[in-house]
Design a protein around this motif. Structure first.
Motif, PDB file in Angstrom:
ATOM      1  N   ALA A  36      84.897  -5.340  20.544  1.00  0.00           N
ATOM      2  CA  ALA A  36      85.492  -5.235  19.220  1.00  0.00           C
ATOM      3  C   ALA A  36      85.285  -6.717  18.368  1.00  0.00           C
ATOM      4  N   PHE A  37      85.192  -7.861  19.299  1.00  0.00           N
ATOM      5  CA  PHE A  37      84.906  -9.109  18.603  1.00  0.00           C
ATOM      6  C   PHE A  37      83.393  -9.187  18.178  1.00  0.00           C
ATOM      7  N   VAL A  38      82.615  -8.664  18.756  1.00  0.00           N
ATOM      8  CA  VAL A  38      81.208  -8.246  18.308  1.00  0.00           C
ATOM      9  C   VAL A  38      81.284  -7.740  16.947  1.00  0.00           C
ATOM     10  N   VAL A  39      81.853  -6.714  16.747  1.00  0.00           N
ATOM     11  CA  VAL A  39      81.780  -6.154  15.408  1.00  0.00           C
ATOM     12  C   VAL A  39      82.746  -6.768  14.221  1.00  0.00           C
ATOM     13  N   PHE A  40      83.663  -7.632  15.012  1.00  0.00           N
ATOM     14  CA  PHE A  40      84.420  -8.482  13.926  1.00  0.00           C
ATOM     15  C   PHE A  40      83.403  -9.518  13.398  1.00  0.00           C
ATOM     16  N   VAL A  41      82.391  -9.915  14.426  1.00  0.00           N
ATOM     17  CA  VAL A  41      81.374 -10.987  13.932  1.00  0.00           C
ATOM     18  C   VAL A  41      80.501 -10.469  12.829  1.00  0.00           C
ATOM     19  N   THR A  42      80.062  -8.972  13.066  1.00  0.00           N
ATOM     20  CA  THR A  42      79.273  -8.563  12.000  1.00  0.00           C
ATOM     21  C   THR A  42      79.948  -8.562  10.849  1.00  0.00           C
ATOM     22  N   SER A  43      81.448  -8.039  10.886  1.00  0.00           N
ATOM     23  CA  SER A  43      81.982  -7.946   9.627  1.00  0.00           C
ATOM     24  C   SER A  43      82.189  -9.413   8.923  1.00  0.00           C
ATOM     25  N   SER A  44      82.483 -10.281   9.539  1.00  0.00           N
ATOM     26  CA  SER A  44      82.537 -11.818   9.036  1.00  0.00           C
ATOM     27  C   SER A  44      81.148 -11.938   8.333  1.00  0.00           C
ATOM     28  N   VAL A  45      79.982 -11.793   9.054  1.00  0.00           N
ATOM     29  CA  VAL A  45      78.741 -12.124   8.527  1.00  0.00           C
ATOM     30  C   VAL A  45      78.679 -11.277   7.010  1.00  0.00           C
ATOM     31  N   ALA A  46      78.959 -10.115   7.189  1.00  0.00           N
ATOM     32  CA  ALA A  46      78.573  -9.181   5.902  1.00  0.00           C
ATOM     33  C   ALA A  46      79.671  -9.426   4.780  1.00  0.00           C
ATOM     34  N   LEU A  47      80.943 -10.071   5.073  1.00  0.00           N
ATOM     35  CA  LEU A  47      81.735 -10.570   4.015  1.00  0.00           C
ATOM     36  C   LEU A  47      81.455 -11.833   3.527  1.00  0.00           C
ATOM     37  N   ILE A  48      80.856 -12.759   4.416  1.00  0.00           N
ATOM     38  CA  ILE A  48      80.463 -13.995   4.012  1.00  0.00           C
ATOM     39  C   ILE A  48      79.177 -13.938   3.108  1.00  0.00           C
ATOM     40  N   ALA A  49      78.252 -13.073   3.305  1.00  0.00           N
ATOM     41  CA  ALA A  49      77.047 -12.941   2.607  1.00  0.00           C
ATOM     42  C   ALA A  49      77.627 -12.246   1.222  1.00  0.00           C
ATOM     43  N   GLY A  51      80.564 -12.398  -0.193  1.00  0.00           N
ATOM     44  CA  GLY A  51      81.531 -13.504  -0.818  1.00  0.00           C
ATOM     45  C   GLY A  51      80.620 -14.402  -1.526  1.00  0.00           C
ATOM     46  N   PHE A  52      79.602 -14.952  -1.071  1.00  0.00           N
ATOM     47  CA  PHE A  52      78.808 -16.059  -1.778  1.00  0.00           C
ATOM     48  C   PHE A  52      77.636 -15.508  -2.516  1.00  0.00           C
ATOM     49  N   LEU A  53      77.502 -14.119  -2.642  1.00  0.00           N
ATOM     50  CA  LEU A  53      76.269 -13.626  -3.387  1.00  0.00           C
ATOM     51  C   LEU A  53      77.036 -13.025  -4.595  1.00  0.00           C
ATOM     52  N   ASN A  54      78.290 -12.701  -4.666  1.00  0.00           N
ATOM     53  CA  ASN A  54      79.042 -12.046  -5.686  1.00  0.00           C
ATOM     54  C   ASN A  54      79.705 -13.251  -6.485  1.00  0.00           C
ATOM     55  N   ASP A  55      79.856 -13.212  -7.659  1.00  0.00           N
ATOM     56  CA  ASP A  55      80.354 -14.005  -8.370  1.00  0.00           C
ATOM     57  C   ASP A  55      81.758 -14.342  -8.341  1.00  0.00           C
ATOM     58  N   GLU A  56      82.560 -13.553  -7.936  1.00  0.00           N
ATOM     59  CA  GLU A  56      83.994 -13.814  -7.816  1.00  0.00           C
ATOM     60  C   GLU A  56      84.575 -13.717  -6.237  1.00  0.00           C
ATOM     61  N   GLY A  57      83.734 -13.561  -5.453  1.00  0.00           N
ATOM     62  CA  GLY A  57      83.946 -13.495  -3.851  1.00  0.00           C
ATOM     63  C   GLY A  57      84.061 -14.768  -3.080  1.00  0.00           C
ATOM     64  N   ALA A  58      83.935 -15.859  -3.692  1.00  0.00           N
ATOM     65  CA  ALA A  58      83.868 -17.186  -2.916  1.00  0.00           C
ATOM     66  C   ALA A  58      84.915 -17.240  -1.725  1.00  0.00           C
ATOM     67  N   GLY A  59      86.142 -16.783  -2.397  1.00  0.00           N
ATOM     68  CA  GLY A  59      87.444 -17.098  -1.415  1.00  0.00           C
ATOM     69  C   GLY A  59      87.025 -16.440  -0.134  1.00  0.00           C
ATOM     70  N   ILE A  60      86.719 -15.143  -0.181  1.00  0.00           N
ATOM     71  CA  ILE A  60      86.476 -14.099   0.826  1.00  0.00           C
ATOM     72  C   ILE A  60      85.292 -14.688   1.725  1.00  0.00           C
ATOM     73  N   GLY A  61      84.312 -15.272   1.207  1.00  0.00           N
ATOM     74  CA  GLY A  61      83.444 -16.064   1.945  1.00  0.00           C
ATOM     75  C   GLY A  61      83.886 -17.262   2.902  1.00  0.00           C
ATOM     76  N   TRP A  62      84.618 -18.084   2.333  1.00  0.00           N
ATOM     77  CA  TRP A  62      85.224 -19.086   2.970  1.00  0.00           C
ATOM     78  C   TRP A  62      86.144 -18.732   3.843  1.00  0.00           C
ATOM     79  N   GLN A  63      86.906 -17.773   3.598  1.00  0.00           N
ATOM     80  CA  GLN A  63      87.881 -17.064   4.668  1.00  0.00           C
ATOM     81  C   GLN A  63      87.149 -16.549   6.013  1.00  0.00           C
TER      82      GLN A  63
END
Length: 89
Positions: A36-49, A51-63
């Motif tokens: 499950a933590f491996v799946v969490f890692v993939t989730s975090s990687v997707a949301l980092i990407a 967050g920083f590729l979206n104009d309004e998502g930097a907060g989610i990226g940093w989180q």
């Protein structure tokens, strides 16, 4: 980045996090929790990407940079280091 790609990253990240949290909540044992933590890692990687590729998502990226670190500790603890120590009763 295309809107379709951003949507895939966003919804994959959210869905994967929900799935991983559900598996952890079931308390199915060390190995399942580790995966499950491996799946969490993939989730975090997707949301980092996302967050920083979206104009309004930097907060989610940093989180998710923080969450990625936490999730990597979970992968290490449950899959690499072996069974975590049990608390004393």
């Amino acid at each position: 980045m295309s809107e379709t790609t951003l949507n895939i990253l966003q919804y994959y990240g959210a869905g994967a996090a929900l799935l991983a949290a559900f598996v952890v909540s079931l308390n199915l044992g060390t190995r399942c929790t580790g995966w499950a933590f491996v799946v969490f890692v993939t989730s975090s990687v997707a949301l980092i990407a996302w967050g920083f590729l979206n104009d309004e998502g930097a907060g989610i990226g940093w989180q998710n940079i923080g969450l990625l670190g936490i999730n990597l500790v979970g992968v290490y603890r449950y899959l690499i280091a072996g069974k975590p120590p049990q608390p004393e009763s």
